[in-house]
Design an enzyme around this catalytic site. Sequence first.
Site, PDB file in Angstrom:
ATOM      1  N   GLY A 294      40.139 -11.975 -20.299  1.00  0.00           N
ATOM      2  CA  GLY A 294      39.643 -13.236 -19.439  1.00  0.00           C
ATOM      3  C   GLY A 294      40.984 -13.826 -18.942  1.00  0.00           C
ATOM      4  O   GLY A 294      41.039 -14.606 -17.844  1.00  0.00           O
TER       5      GLY A 294
ATOM      6  N   ARG B   2      39.484 -22.141 -27.480  1.00  0.00           N
ATOM      7  CA  ARG B   2      39.775 -21.108 -26.325  1.00  0.00           C
ATOM      8  C   ARG B   2      38.721 -21.116 -25.448  1.00  0.00           C
ATOM      9  O   ARG B   2      37.777 -20.708 -25.931  1.00  0.00           O
ATOM     10  CB  ARG B   2      40.427 -19.865 -26.767  1.00  0.00           C
ATOM     11  CG  ARG B   2      40.596 -19.021 -25.734  1.00  0.00           C
ATOM     12  CD  ARG B   2      39.565 -17.784 -25.582  1.00  0.00           C
ATOM     13  NE  ARG B   2      40.232 -16.710 -24.698  1.00  0.00           N
ATOM     14  CZ  ARG B   2      39.364 -15.751 -24.231  1.00  0.00           C
ATOM     15  NH1 ARG B   2      38.050 -15.961 -24.400  1.00  0.00           N
ATOM     16  NH2 ARG B   2      39.759 -14.903 -23.551  1.00  0.00           N
ATOM     17  N   VAL B   3      39.070 -21.384 -24.242  1.00  0.00           N
ATOM     18  CA  VAL B   3      38.005 -20.938 -23.327  1.00  0.00           C
ATOM     19  C   VAL B   3      38.434 -19.787 -22.453  1.00  0.00           C
ATOM     20  O   VAL B   3      39.424 -19.782 -22.008  1.00  0.00           O
ATOM     21  CB  VAL B   3      37.738 -22.329 -22.343  1.00  0.00           C
ATOM     22  CG1 VAL B   3      36.474 -22.009 -21.320  1.00  0.00           C
ATOM     23  CG2 VAL B   3      37.118 -23.273 -23.271  1.00  0.00           C
ATOM     24  N   GLY B   4      37.645 -19.012 -22.132  1.00  0.00           N
ATOM     25  CA  GLY B   4      37.845 -17.748 -21.461  1.00  0.00           C
ATOM     26  C   GLY B   4      37.417 -17.970 -19.979  1.00  0.00           C
ATOM     27  O   GLY B   4      37.167 -19.001 -19.560  1.00  0.00           O
ATOM     28  N   ASP B   5      37.713 -16.630 -19.211  1.00  0.00           N
ATOM     29  CA  ASP B   5      37.305 -16.789 -17.782  1.00  0.00           C
ATOM     30  C   ASP B   5      35.915 -16.971 -17.392  1.00  0.00           C
ATOM     31  O   ASP B   5      35.492 -17.642 -16.451  1.00  0.00           O
ATOM     32  CB  ASP B   5      37.814 -15.448 -17.064  1.00  0.00           C
ATOM     33  CG  ASP B   5      37.294 -14.187 -17.699  1.00  0.00           C
ATOM     34  OD1 ASP B   5      36.752 -14.202 -18.959  1.00  0.00           O
ATOM     35  OD2 ASP B   5      36.685 -13.411 -17.000  1.00  0.00           O
TER      36      ASP B   5
ATOM     37  N   THR C 288      31.185  -9.358 -22.694  1.00  0.00           N
ATOM     38  CA  THR C 288      30.772 -10.275 -21.825  1.00  0.00           C
ATOM     39  C   THR C 288      29.605  -9.510 -20.937  1.00  0.00           C
ATOM     40  O   THR C 288      29.482  -8.634 -21.012  1.00  0.00           O
ATOM     41  CB  THR C 288      31.850 -10.734 -20.822  1.00  0.00           C
ATOM     42  OG1 THR C 288      32.855 -11.079 -21.537  1.00  0.00           O
ATOM     43  CG2 THR C 288      31.205 -11.630 -19.615  1.00  0.00           C
TER      44      THR C 288
ATOM     45  N   THR D 159      34.383  -8.906 -16.349  1.00  0.00           N
ATOM     46  CA  THR D 159      34.172  -8.865 -17.826  1.00  0.00           C
ATOM     47  C   THR D 159      35.752  -8.122 -18.259  1.00  0.00           C
ATOM     48  O   THR D 159      36.325  -7.494 -17.281  1.00  0.00           O
ATOM     49  CB  THR D 159      33.205  -7.857 -18.184  1.00  0.00           C
ATOM     50  OG1 THR D 159      33.380  -6.619 -17.703  1.00  0.00           O
ATOM     51  CG2 THR D 159      31.946  -8.297 -17.984  1.00  0.00           C
ATOM     52  N   GLY D 160      36.114  -8.394 -19.552  1.00  0.00           N
ATOM     53  CA  GLY D 160      37.343  -7.773 -19.754  1.00  0.00           C
ATOM     54  C   GLY D 160      38.362  -8.966 -20.156  1.00  0.00           C
ATOM     55  O   GLY D 160      37.937 -10.238 -20.500  1.00  0.00           O
TER      56      GLY D 160
ATOM     57  N   THR E 224      29.486 -15.409 -22.305  1.00  0.00           N
ATOM     58  CA  THR E 224      29.957 -14.342 -23.469  1.00  0.00           C
ATOM     59  C   THR E 224      30.390 -15.266 -24.577  1.00  0.00           C
ATOM     60  O   THR E 224      30.126 -16.412 -24.630  1.00  0.00           O
ATOM     61  CB  THR E 224      31.552 -14.070 -22.903  1.00  0.00           C
ATOM     62  OG1 THR E 224      31.913 -13.206 -23.564  1.00  0.00           O
ATOM     63  CG2 THR E 224      32.303 -15.387 -22.666  1.00  0.00           C
TER      64      THR E 224
ATOM     65  N   SER F 272      29.036  -9.292 -28.155  1.00  0.00           N
ATOM     66  CA  SER F 272      30.009  -9.649 -27.087  1.00  0.00           C
ATOM     67  C   SER F 272      29.418 -10.984 -26.737  1.00  0.00           C
ATOM     68  O   SER F 272      29.937 -11.717 -25.686  1.00  0.00           O
ATOM     69  CB  SER F 272      30.181  -8.741 -26.151  1.00  0.00           C
ATOM     70  OG  SER F 272      29.112  -8.546 -25.323  1.00  0.00           O
TER      71      SER F 272
HETATM   72  N1  GLY Z   1      35.906 -12.023 -20.366  1.00  0.00           N
HETATM   73  C1  GLY Z   1      35.723 -12.710 -21.431  1.00  0.00           C
HETATM   74  C2  GLY Z   1      36.700 -13.648 -22.148  1.00  0.00           C
HETATM   75  O1  GLY Z   1      37.863 -13.292 -22.033  1.00  0.00           O
HETATM   76  O2  GLY Z   1      36.420 -14.466 -22.867  1.00  0.00           O
END
Ligand code: GLY
Length: 349
Positions: free
Chosen positions: A256, A230-233, A202, A253-254, A220, A90
Amino acid sequence: MSDLLSRREFVRSSAAGMASSVVMGIPHPMRPPRPLPPESRWAAKPVVIASANGLRGVQKAFDLLLQGADTLDAVIEGVKIQELDPSDDSVGYGGLPNRDGVVQLDASCMHGPTKRAGAVGCLENIKTPSEVAKLVLKYTNHIFLVGEGAKKFALSYGFKEEDLLTEHSREEWLKWRANLNPDDDYLDVPEKETMVVRPTGTINCDAVTPGGDISSVTTTSGLAWKIPGRVGDSAIIGAGQYCDNDVGAAGSTGRGESNIKVCGGFLTVEGMRRGVAPTDACLATLKRVVSATESRLLGARGRPKFNLTYYAVNKRGEFGAASLYPGQYAVHDGAEAKIRDTAHLFEQT
Ligand code: GLY
């Protein structure tokens, strides 16, 4: 170590001597380590909190804090253990790739004492994006570098370009691709070999030093099989993590996308600013997530079909974590590194 020389006395008496070796072990340190003040003058209970995959990380970061290391240096060294571990699919090296089989990494960090922030998104071929985020924070007038620019920036500081796919992550990606569509050109994978979908993983890590300084980092490989780009949180300051040296730090985490919409890291720290305890601040942010969730992502009872966890520490060294559904987190509370259950909103979907 003898009973006559306690761990803390040992740390204090030898912190200066250790300083150079700590610096040598930390690339681009934020500041040289310095001896801790006597415990009677500690402003905070030192603590390091992380997602459940961070048990080794909280131990490492806590050890560094007690050697007088800078708080951001400590949490980055903690999360690097996961980034460099090929068995954690991850994060970092070995992270599950995007739709095209390319590992794209996100990370962000904040340094409370200097009020600085750094982040990278869609970083390819570099194993430790958290370190690159720290370099953005430390050496640039910017906060967020992405893609090719982020990679060139990392290479300019001597990072090596490396293949981030492991045998395991490549195989998982091949299985996913084979099962995409019954009419595609790939042979189906036998039924027993169902693909492993790990939607998100993450590591977030937040720490408070005995001097009451605070830092946070989240790193992550993001959502497995994501659309390239794609960029996550995790890369987003205020979502994947947030830190205010006067108040505390929080991270997530989770899923995003659900966190980005509520600026969850920021919202949790703002809760603590109003005096809410860390666990309750995390729970309040989760309630906001539920109310901001679109109906296609809600189950029959109006509960989210995904999970999300928040982790928080305040300036006094109080800490807590909460998730939508039962989960766990790692913490070094001053006594030992351990795994604890998160508070949660729902038992099940
Ligand atoms: N929390 C990690 C993501 O969604 O990329």
